[in-house]
Write a protein that holds these residues in place. Structure first.
Motif, PDB file in Angstrom:
ATOM      1  N   PHE A 289     -32.863  26.285 -16.473  1.00 43.74           N
ATOM      2  CA  PHE A 289     -32.905  25.665 -14.896  1.00 43.74           C
ATOM      3  C   PHE A 289     -33.620  24.544 -14.745  1.00 43.74           C
ATOM      4  O   PHE A 289     -34.658  24.390 -15.238  1.00 43.74           O
ATOM      5  N   LEU A 290     -32.862  23.399 -14.370  1.00 48.44           N
ATOM      6  CA  LEU A 290     -33.759  21.948 -14.439  1.00 48.44           C
ATOM      7  C   LEU A 290     -34.243  21.767 -12.886  1.00 48.44           C
ATOM      8  O   LEU A 290     -35.297  21.423 -12.561  1.00 48.44           O
ATOM      9  N   ALA A 291     -33.329  21.983 -11.832  1.00 47.78           N
ATOM     10  CA  ALA A 291     -33.530  21.780 -10.612  1.00 47.78           C
ATOM     11  C   ALA A 291     -32.765  22.964  -9.661  1.00 47.78           C
ATOM     12  O   ALA A 291     -31.809  23.184 -10.260  1.00 47.78           O
ATOM     13  N   VAL A 292     -33.434  23.407  -8.583  1.00 50.80           N
ATOM     14  CA  VAL A 292     -32.770  24.237  -7.898  1.00 50.80           C
ATOM     15  C   VAL A 292     -33.104  23.695  -6.296  1.00 50.80           C
ATOM     16  O   VAL A 292     -34.361  23.634  -5.967  1.00 50.80           O
ATOM     17  N   GLY A 293     -31.825  23.509  -5.609  1.00 56.66           N
ATOM     18  CA  GLY A 293     -32.402  23.314  -4.252  1.00 56.66           C
ATOM     19  C   GLY A 293     -30.938  22.582  -3.426  1.00 56.66           C
ATOM     20  O   GLY A 293     -29.998  23.303  -3.592  1.00 56.66           O
ATOM     21  N   GLY A 294     -31.122  21.761  -2.696  1.00 50.45           N
ATOM     22  CA  GLY A 294     -30.124  20.840  -1.974  1.00 50.45           C
ATOM     23  C   GLY A 294     -29.220  20.151  -2.898  1.00 50.45           C
ATOM     24  O   GLY A 294     -29.893  19.889  -4.013  1.00 50.45           O
ATOM     25  N   GLU A 295     -28.062  19.963  -2.543  1.00 54.68           N
ATOM     26  CA  GLU A 295     -27.132  19.229  -3.385  1.00 54.68           C
ATOM     27  C   GLU A 295     -27.702  17.750  -3.778  1.00 54.68           C
ATOM     28  O   GLU A 295     -27.640  17.625  -4.967  1.00 54.68           O
ATOM     29  N   ALA A 296     -28.087  17.154  -2.890  1.00 52.16           N
ATOM     30  CA  ALA A 296     -28.445  15.492  -3.217  1.00 52.16           C
ATOM     31  C   ALA A 296     -29.789  15.616  -4.253  1.00 52.16           C
ATOM     32  O   ALA A 296     -29.665  15.097  -5.273  1.00 52.16           O
ATOM     33  N   GLU A 297     -30.624  16.578  -4.010  1.00 51.19           N
ATOM     34  CA  GLU A 297     -31.918  16.344  -5.025  1.00 51.19           C
ATOM     35  C   GLU A 297     -31.337  17.039  -6.315  1.00 51.19           C
ATOM     36  O   GLU A 297     -31.992  16.565  -7.335  1.00 51.19           O
ATOM     37  N   VAL A 298     -30.570  18.093  -6.389  1.00 50.15           N
ATOM     38  CA  VAL A 298     -30.098  18.598  -7.672  1.00 50.15           C
ATOM     39  C   VAL A 298     -29.163  17.360  -8.376  1.00 50.15           C
ATOM     40  O   VAL A 298     -29.415  17.178  -9.452  1.00 50.15           O
ATOM     41  N   ARG A 299     -28.416  16.814  -7.657  1.00 50.04           N
ATOM     42  CA  ARG A 299     -27.384  15.690  -8.277  1.00 50.04           C
ATOM     43  C   ARG A 299     -28.514  14.730  -8.832  1.00 50.04           C
ATOM     44  O   ARG A 299     -28.224  13.907  -9.746  1.00 50.04           O
ATOM     45  N   ALA A 300     -29.618  14.238  -8.009  1.00 43.16           N
ATOM     46  CA  ALA A 300     -30.409  13.218  -8.484  1.00 43.16           C
ATOM     47  C   ALA A 300     -31.018  13.656  -9.824  1.00 43.16           C
ATOM     48  O   ALA A 300     -31.249  12.819 -10.596  1.00 43.16           O
ATOM     49  N   ALA A 301     -31.325  14.831 -10.153  1.00 44.00           N
ATOM     50  CA  ALA A 301     -32.112  15.404 -11.309  1.00 44.00           C
ATOM     51  C   ALA A 301     -31.138  15.299 -12.621  1.00 44.00           C
ATOM     52  O   ALA A 301     -31.640  15.208 -13.567  1.00 44.00           O
ATOM     53  N   ALA A 302     -29.789  15.147 -12.235  1.00 44.99           N
ATOM     54  CA  ALA A 302     -29.118  15.408 -13.305  1.00 44.99           C
ATOM     55  C   ALA A 302     -27.585  14.340 -13.207  1.00 44.99           C
ATOM     56  O   ALA A 302     -26.673  14.895 -12.910  1.00 44.99           O
ATOM     57  N   PRO A 303     -27.810  13.007 -12.898  1.00 47.75           N
ATOM     58  CA  PRO A 303     -26.754  12.348 -12.498  1.00 47.75           C
ATOM     59  C   PRO A 303     -25.564  12.308 -13.220  1.00 47.75           C
ATOM     60  O   PRO A 303     -24.493  12.135 -12.639  1.00 47.75           O
ATOM     61  N   ASN A 304     -25.479  12.719 -14.681  1.00 45.09           N
ATOM     62  CA  ASN A 304     -24.329  12.633 -15.576  1.00 45.09           C
ATOM     63  C   ASN A 304     -23.693  14.102 -15.694  1.00 45.09           C
ATOM     64  O   ASN A 304     -23.290  14.078 -16.619  1.00 45.09           O
ATOM     65  N   ALA A 305     -24.201  14.881 -14.984  1.00 41.32           N
ATOM     66  CA  ALA A 305     -23.912  16.386 -15.391  1.00 41.32           C
ATOM     67  C   ALA A 305     -22.213  16.677 -15.054  1.00 41.32           C
ATOM     68  O   ALA A 305     -21.724  16.178 -14.086  1.00 41.32           O
ATOM     69  N   THR A 306     -21.760  17.733 -15.707  1.00 44.04           N
ATOM     70  CA  THR A 306     -20.316  18.254 -15.581  1.00 44.04           C
ATOM     71  C   THR A 306     -20.814  19.054 -14.296  1.00 44.04           C
ATOM     72  O   THR A 306     -21.778  19.967 -13.973  1.00 44.04           O
ATOM     73  N   MET A 307     -19.775  19.073 -13.193  1.00 43.35           N
ATOM     74  CA  MET A 307     -20.029  19.660 -11.795  1.00 43.35           C
ATOM     75  C   MET A 307     -18.849  20.779 -12.035  1.00 43.35           C
ATOM     76  O   MET A 307     -17.795  21.144 -12.399  1.00 43.35           O
TER      77      MET A 307
ATOM     78  N   LYS B  54     -35.006  29.608 -10.984  1.00 42.11           N
ATOM     79  CA  LYS B  54     -36.173  28.781 -10.740  1.00 42.11           C
ATOM     80  C   LYS B  54     -36.445  27.799 -12.030  1.00 42.11           C
ATOM     81  O   LYS B  54     -35.869  28.095 -13.003  1.00 42.11           O
ATOM     82  N   ALA B  55     -36.717  26.582 -11.720  1.00 41.44           N
ATOM     83  CA  ALA B  55     -36.885  25.488 -12.792  1.00 41.44           C
ATOM     84  C   ALA B  55     -37.454  26.071 -13.846  1.00 41.44           C
ATOM     85  O   ALA B  55     -38.647  26.595 -13.582  1.00 41.44           O
ATOM     86  N   GLY B  56     -37.051  25.831 -15.101  1.00 39.86           N
ATOM     87  CA  GLY B  56     -37.797  26.254 -16.337  1.00 39.86           C
ATOM     88  C   GLY B  56     -37.417  27.363 -16.774  1.00 39.86           C
ATOM     89  O   GLY B  56     -37.743  27.999 -17.819  1.00 39.86           O
ATOM     90  N   GLN B  57     -36.855  28.425 -15.989  1.00 42.08           N
ATOM     91  CA  GLN B  57     -36.236  29.669 -16.676  1.00 42.08           C
ATOM     92  C   GLN B  57     -35.108  29.561 -17.265  1.00 42.08           C
ATOM     93  O   GLN B  57     -34.293  28.681 -17.069  1.00 42.08           O
ATOM     94  N   LEU B  58     -34.942  30.559 -18.173  1.00 36.33           N
ATOM     95  CA  LEU B  58     -33.624  30.833 -18.801  1.00 36.33           C
ATOM     96  C   LEU B  58     -32.388  30.587 -17.639  1.00 36.33           C
ATOM     97  O   LEU B  58     -32.184  31.625 -16.801  1.00 36.33           O
ATOM     98  N   ALA B  59     -31.551  29.967 -17.958  1.00 38.38           N
ATOM     99  CA  ALA B  59     -30.310  29.863 -16.943  1.00 38.38           C
ATOM    100  C   ALA B  59     -29.214  30.734 -17.226  1.00 38.38           C
ATOM    101  O   ALA B  59     -28.234  30.592 -17.917  1.00 38.38           O
ATOM    102  N   ASP B  60     -29.517  31.958 -16.825  1.00 36.84           N
ATOM    103  CA  ASP B  60     -28.702  33.124 -16.907  1.00 36.84           C
ATOM    104  C   ASP B  60     -28.162  33.321 -15.516  1.00 36.84           C
ATOM    105  O   ASP B  60     -29.110  33.467 -14.642  1.00 36.84           O
ATOM    106  N   LEU B  61     -26.979  33.419 -15.113  1.00 38.31           N
ATOM    107  CA  LEU B  61     -26.601  33.572 -13.641  1.00 38.31           C
ATOM    108  C   LEU B  61     -25.341  34.242 -13.557  1.00 38.31           C
ATOM    109  O   LEU B  61     -24.618  34.392 -14.497  1.00 38.31           O
ATOM    110  N   ALA B  62     -24.878  34.700 -12.364  1.00 39.35           N
ATOM    111  CA  ALA B  62     -23.620  35.354 -11.982  1.00 39.35           C
ATOM    112  C   ALA B  62     -23.121  34.936 -10.636  1.00 39.35           C
ATOM    113  O   ALA B  62     -24.051  35.069  -9.639  1.00 39.35           O
ATOM    114  N   LEU B  63     -22.075  34.352 -10.582  1.00 31.91           N
ATOM    115  CA  LEU B  63     -21.394  33.923  -9.412  1.00 31.91           C
ATOM    116  C   LEU B  63     -20.343  35.045  -9.060  1.00 31.91           C
ATOM    117  O   LEU B  63     -19.570  35.722  -9.730  1.00 31.91           O
TER     118      LEU B  63
END
Length: 640
Positions: A57-75, A520-529
């Protein structure tokens, strides 16, 4: 040109197969937006978006701040769904279970015996000789509307020629006449120690095997059945991991098991690890295999491997859950509690000393307070010479533990891993010990109040189901799968606390605190939707939850419905008669399957793929050919 629905779906599947596989398996920045994220990070408990880079996980929060952390990310648009950390099962037998998963018919969650027997009959017709039909635990008679098991006569009628073995928890097994012939049990076969071959008036075996209370007769009989060849075991393990992924599980701690020898029976999982095909993170404990040779086992293994060896995907975790056979109290609540032999302490102490000296964490199976009390006396004696603090050792199960022994564990720096065995055996416990005694089986809130590390798991695949949502439902509702409420409010957990036991709290049991278990930023990106909102669905619907998108280290390992196109294609189940090919895994209610239809839009599903026609048509198996195997097994994707 006007395309038929079938042509359009086939074209879409062909066009998306390669890009989606690349999406799932290649490193790139990813952002998930429009989500209701439960982070379990107390400093940042809720969020709407998350960015992932290099598997973390690089950034966790609101959409604007997360987009700013990775502007070229796949959505990825989460469509307003609940997003949680990937679930962690701190007690499962996934390595052994994976070797056999494709051979096993699952009755887990099936609501009626009538449905279960129809499945058995169909599978018997599909299964070629000399193979067996096996229902290997994970269910209880109390889940059925009929509140009973099948009779031997009903099993013989459903499968007159194909051997059938049905394991009910760890208390009994039902064998049809063909299975009795296959294992060679006759009127001359003696009862093994701690087990009974039930006989008719003439002395002939009826097909009922009982643990009295030792379950060895049950799994020794099961071990007589045919095994899958290595190629199929690889496939089987991948299917079992995918089934767990479909429920939101991303990490497990494997508790070893009988007939699971190290290193021979670890070759399959280790090959999958070498080939980068594990879709679960696995920490594994080593389970002694030979009564009276336990010390030798651990002395040998501790020169071959040490805790922590491996990587974030596959690593060694210490000893257990069997440390010495004389300390194993079997959990069959239909029979009287077994007294451990007088040799227990003398057998256990040298093993604990060895493990403490070599700094091997351990886990010890213990159902009853009396067993725990005697084991703690040994642990305290060793602790006076070799401090146990910092070893992250723990008891498994502990259904009847006393307050005194909870405090003794806390003083020694130990923990307790609990499982939902009472969800399957609660009725039997109440029959023997009464409803009052069952109110704290186990006393989870008292454990937590004492400051103990407490984590949750399943003890799958035999004594309970691998479905984590059954466990979470049990923790929250206090109900068995048969509907009996066991605990007062004082011993029930709120939904967030229960979820923590399945995520963040479980990292203590594999010495991985701070590495995973939270979004949380820095932890392994394991998740379930999730398929529905865990925090708002009615309590009785928690058990029906699943994942629609599961990611492991930022890679998609499972997707369903709107997210199916993001996931890598599942391999075809092997062998072709596998119950997995016909019935899948944990039973799903018709209304849950109907949700797939809303994403598909067609009028009818097929019996194999549901409404996921695009994946079926794009797969290498010949789903589009009505004359093919899949067509004969009930696939209707060709007709869409």
């Amino acid at each position: 040109m006007n395309l038929t629905r079938r042509q359009a779906l086939a074209s879409a599947a062909a066009l998306t197969a390669t890009p989606m596989e690349a999406f799932a398996m290649t490193p790139q920045d990813i952002i998930i937006t429009n989500a209701r994220i439960t982070t379990l990070d107390r400093a940042n408990p809720v969020a709407q978006a998350v960015a992932i880079r290099d598997g973390r996980f690089l950034a966790v929060g609101g959409e604007a701040e997360v987009r700013a952390a990775a502007p070229n990310a796949t959505m990825i648009d989460a469509k307003g769904r609940r997003l949680i950390p990937g679930l962690i099962d701190s007690h499962i037998h996934v390595i052994r279970g994976g070797l056999n998963y494709n051979m096993e018919l699952r009755w887990e969650g099936v609501p009626t015996l009538s449905d279960a027997m129809a499945m058995l009959k169909r599978q018997a017709e599909n299964t070629p000789p000399p193979q067996w039909v096996r229902v290997v635990g994970g269910f209880t008679e109390h889940q059925f509307a009929e509140k009973r098991l099948p009779t031997i006569e009903e099993i013989n009628a459903a499968a007159p020629d194909t051997p059938v073995f049905i394991l009910h928890l760890y208390d009994r097994a039902l064998l049809n006449a063909a299975a009795l012939r296959a294992v060679g049990y006759t009127k001359d076969t003696p009862n093994p120690p701690g087990g009974e071959i039930v006989r008719d008036a003439s002395g002939n075996p009826t097909g009922l095997l009982l643990a009295q209370p030792n379950a060895t007769i049950l799994y020794a009989t099961l071990a007589k059945g045919p095994k899958l060849p290595p190629e199929y075991q690889l496939n089987s393990t991948r299917h079992f991991m995918r089934e767990l992924n479909s429920l939101g599980v991303t990490s497990v701690i494997d508790a070893g098991g009988g007939y699971q020898n190290y290193p021979d029976d670890y070759e399959i999982v280790e090959k999958l690890h070498r080939d980068d095909q594990l879709t679960l993170r696995i920490a594994y404990n080593l389970f002694t295999q030979k009564p009276k040779e336990e010390l030798k086992d651990f002395a040998t293994w501790s020169t071959q491997v040490k805790p922590g060896d491996g990587d974030d995907s596959y690593r060694h975790n210490g000893a257990g859950e069997m440390l010495v056979y004389s300390a194993a109290d079997f959990e069959d609540f239909r029979v009287e509690r077994p007294d451990m032999p007088a040799t227990m302490e003398a057998d256990l102490e040298p093993v604990i000393r060895l493990l403490a000296e070599r700094r091997w964490p351990w886990r010890l199976h213990a159902t009853y307070d009396q067993t725990i009390d005697r084991a703690l006396t040994v642990f305290e004696k060793v602790n006076r010479d070799i401090p146990l603090q910092g070893l992250n050792w723990f008891f498994d199960h502990a259904e009847t533990i006393s307050d005194r022994n909870i405090d003794r564990i806390a003083a020694l720096g130990g923990g307790i891993a609990v499982q939902h065995r009472m969800a399957y055996q609660g009725e039997y416990f109440v029959e023997r010990y009464g409803a009052k005694a069952a109110e704290r089986t186990p006393p989870i809130k008292r454990m937590m109040a004492a400051g103990l590390p407490v984590g949750a798991g399943t003890d799958a695949t035999r004594v309970a189901s691998y479905n984590p949502w059954v466990s979470l439902s049990w923790l929250v509702t206090a109900k068995t799968v048969g509907g009996l409420r066991l605990y007062p409010v004082a011993n029930r957990l709120d939904r967030e606390t229960a979820l923590r036991l399945w995520t963040e709290a479980n990292t203590w049991f594999s010495n991985e605190q701070g590495k995973k278990g939270q979004i949380k930023a820095g932890q392994l990106a394991d998740l379930a939707l999730l398929s529905d909102d865990y925090f708002s669905v009615p309590e009785d619907r928690i058990v029906a939850l699943r994942s629609v998108l599961t990611m492991l280290g930022g890679k998609v390992v499972f997707g369903e419905g709107d997210f199916a196109r993001l996931a890598p294609e599942a391999p075809r189940a092997m062998p072709d008669w596998s119950p997995v090919a016909t019935f899948g895994g944990y039973w799903r209610a018709p209304e849950a399957r109907a949700k797939m239809a809303s994403a598909c839009g067609c009028a009818s599903s097929c019996n194999v793929h549901g409404h996921d026609h695009a994946a079926a048509l794009g797969a290498s198996v010949p789903a589009a050919d009505v004359q093919s195997f899949w067509g004969t097994m009930g696939c209707g994707c060709w007709a869409v």
